[in-house]
Design a protein around this motif. Structure first.
Motif, PDB file in Angstrom:
ATOM      1  N   ILE A  64     -16.020 -80.006 -73.934  1.00 19.77           N
ATOM      2  CA  ILE A  64     -15.578 -78.712 -74.467  1.00 19.77           C
ATOM      3  C   ILE A  64     -16.005 -78.565 -75.919  1.00 19.77           C
ATOM      4  N   LEU A  65     -15.865 -79.645 -76.692  1.00 23.46           N
ATOM      5  CA  LEU A  65     -16.261 -79.585 -78.096  1.00 23.46           C
ATOM      6  C   LEU A  65     -17.761 -79.314 -78.244  1.00 23.46           C
ATOM      7  N   VAL A  66     -18.553 -79.984 -77.416  1.00 23.61           N
ATOM      8  CA  VAL A  66     -19.998 -79.748 -77.459  1.00 23.61           C
ATOM      9  C   VAL A  66     -20.313 -78.305 -77.086  1.00 23.61           C
ATOM     10  N   TYR A  67     -19.630 -77.804 -76.061  1.00 24.92           N
ATOM     11  CA  TYR A  67     -19.851 -76.427 -75.628  1.00 24.92           C
ATOM     12  C   TYR A  67     -19.499 -75.436 -76.734  1.00 24.92           C
ATOM     13  N   LEU A  68     -18.362 -75.687 -77.379  1.00 27.44           N
ATOM     14  CA  LEU A  68     -17.929 -74.777 -78.447  1.00 27.44           C
ATOM     15  C   LEU A  68     -18.893 -74.816 -79.627  1.00 27.44           C
ATOM     16  N   SER A  69     -19.441 -75.992 -79.921  1.00 21.80           N
ATOM     17  CA  SER A  69     -20.396 -76.077 -81.022  1.00 21.80           C
ATOM     18  C   SER A  69     -21.668 -75.289 -80.692  1.00 21.80           C
ATOM     19  N   PHE A  70     -22.129 -75.395 -79.441  1.00 20.91           N
ATOM     20  CA  PHE A  70     -23.289 -74.599 -79.027  1.00 20.91           C
ATOM     21  C   PHE A  70     -22.966 -73.111 -79.050  1.00 20.91           C
ATOM     22  N   GLU A  71     -21.764 -72.783 -78.662  1.00 19.89           N
ATOM     23  CA  GLU A  71     -21.335 -71.383 -78.658  1.00 19.89           C
ATOM     24  C   GLU A  71     -21.362 -70.811 -80.069  1.00 19.89           C
ATOM     25  N   GLN A  72     -20.851 -71.593 -81.021  1.00 22.06           N
ATOM     26  CA  GLN A  72     -20.866 -71.152 -82.407  1.00 22.06           C
ATOM     27  C   GLN A  72     -22.295 -71.003 -82.926  1.00 22.06           C
TER      28      GLN A  72
END
Length: 204
Positions: A64-72
């Protein structure tokens, strides 16, 4: 509307991440308190057991953290693209505005450079005459009057004048096309059109 939806979506992700982290922290403590798992307290490998149970949750949190970083990063790239596009449009508008001003100034200069020398035997009191030479608007009017009255003659001065008029017509047509395709604001287009219409009427 799109930004609002993205903001709500991001808030939901934050709450889900908070819930996942809290679950990872609390789950081992809750797990060892359940009667079903009391047998773990008698085992020496309780840490390995808890680690194996919580590993999927930790992995999920990391994903989830990796996904959120890509999202940002995607959102930052989108904002950067919009800012760059806006800057390019502003620079293009500024450049087109300067070119239109120069083009219109050239039309004005060429218009007032027009010189028409009326033959000595022709005289018309309705036009300003200065040593037999007419300028600008008076040159066009005198030429038109002489053409209607005496027909088309041939002289060096007449050829030069007609070339000047043709060049002025080409400039006017080019300006109209440039103004039509320009991306400057509509009020600026109207501003240039009002200044240009005077010369267009006189040329035509």
């Amino acid at each position: 509307m799109k930004n609002t939806g993205f903001t709500l979506y991001r808030k939901r992700n934050r709450w889900f991440l908070f819930f996942a982290v809290a679950l990872v922290i609390c789950f081992p403590f809750v797990l060892v308190q359940l009667p079903t798992f009391t047998w773990l307290s008698e085992k020496g490998n309780i840490g390995n057991a808890i680690g194996g149970i919580t590993a999927p949750f930790v992995g999920l949190t990391g994903a989830i953290l990796v996904y959120l970083s890509f999202e940002q990063q995607i959102e930052a790239n989108r904002i950067q693209r919009l800012a760059l596009r806006s800057q390019l449009i502003q620079e293009q508008r500024k450049g087109e505005y300067v070119l239109l001003e120069k083009h219109l100034a050239e039309i004005k200069d060429e218009f007032y450079k027009l010189r028409y020398r009326r033959p000595k035997q022709v005289y018309q009191t309705n036009h300003l005459q200065l040593e037999g030479i007419y300028k600008g608007e008076d040159a066009l009017a005198a030429y038109s009057a002489d053409l209607n009255k005496n027909g088309h003659g041939v002289s060096e001065d007449l050829i030069e004048f007609e070339y000047g008029v043709r060049y002025l017509v080409l400039l006017a047509g080019s300006f109209e096309e440039q103004l039509r395709t320009a991306i400057i604001r509509e009020e600026k287009k109207i501003f240039f059109a009002k200044k240009f219409i005077i010369y267009k009427i006189l040329i035509n």
